[in-house]
Motif scaffolding. Structure first.
Motif, mmCIF file in Angstrom:
data_model
loop_
_atom_site.group_PDB
_atom_site.id
_atom_site.type_symbol
_atom_site.label_atom_id
_atom_site.label_comp_id
_atom_site.label_asym_id
_atom_site.label_seq_id
_atom_site.Cartn_x
_atom_site.Cartn_y
_atom_site.Cartn_z
ATOM 1 N N ASN A 19 6.716 -6.015 4.423
ATOM 2 C CA ASN A 19 6.034 -4.798 4.856
ATOM 3 C C ASN A 19 5.518 -4.935 6.286
ATOM 4 O O ASN A 19 5.487 -3.959 7.032
ATOM 5 C CB ASN A 19 4.887 -4.454 3.906
ATOM 6 N N LEU A 27 10.434 1.614 3.653
ATOM 7 C CA LEU A 27 9.581 1.157 2.558
ATOM 8 C C LEU A 27 10.413 0.870 1.311
ATOM 9 O O LEU A 27 10.195 -0.134 0.633
ATOM 10 C CB LEU A 27 8.486 2.176 2.235
ATOM 11 N N HIS A 46 -0.690 -3.470 1.642
ATOM 12 C CA HIS A 46 -0.657 -4.422 2.750
ATOM 13 C C HIS A 46 -2.049 -5.020 2.972
ATOM 14 O O HIS A 46 -2.175 -6.229 3.203
ATOM 15 C CB HIS A 46 -0.152 -3.737 4.018
ATOM 16 N N SER A 106 1.623 1.897 0.605
ATOM 17 C CA SER A 106 2.057 0.727 1.356
ATOM 18 C C SER A 106 0.902 0.182 2.193
ATOM 19 O O SER A 106 0.696 -1.027 2.281
ATOM 20 C CB SER A 106 3.238 1.099 2.248
#
Length: 140
Positions: free
Chosen positions: A93, A114, A36, A32
């Protein structure tokens, strides 16, 4: 004076485990984090190009029309879909990151959040992609 007993031998690297309780150790949180950053950089470069090509309208309206005309092809249509995907993931996110940072229970639920982000991403893209791709490849 006696010497301290030797320390027990360390297990081989393959059997050692990562510390427990950390967020970023190559699992969902780390991927993640990477996604991002990648989507943020992609969005930045899109905005840079967008500001530059839009500024052409003040310098030369004909050049602006020529540049915009080059964007009207299926490859750019797929690029627009990728841009929307990057923005959607980055936005959802980002909200998750804010919750992890500022909500007391955020770190505890970061993995669940998530999966919620991934679910929202797919639902949003499922609503966007069919119409957009019909427009790109269907001529309408």
């Amino acid at each position: 004076m006696s010497a301290a007993p030797p320390a027990p031998p360390r297990p081989p690297a393959k059997t050692r485990k990562a510390p427990v309780g950390t967020l970023y150790r190559g699992r969902e949180g780390m991927w993640s984090w990477v996604a991002h950053r990648v989507t943020g950089v992609a969005i930045f470069f899109f905005l840079l190009v967008h500001v530059l090509d839009t500024s052409l309208v003040r310098l030369s309206p004909q050049d602006y029309n020529d540049v915009i005309g080059t964007y009207k092809n299926p490859i750019m249509g797929l690029g627009e879909a990728g841009l929307v995907a990057a923005i959607v993931f980055h936005a959802f996110n980002g909200i998750r990151i804010i919750l992890v940072d500022f909500w007391a229970k955020g770190p505890k639920y970061q993995r669940v959040m998530l999966w919620v982000v991934i679910g929202l991403f797919f639902v949003t893209m499922a609503g966007f992609l069919p119409r957009h791709l019909m427009h790109v490849f269907g001529g309408e």
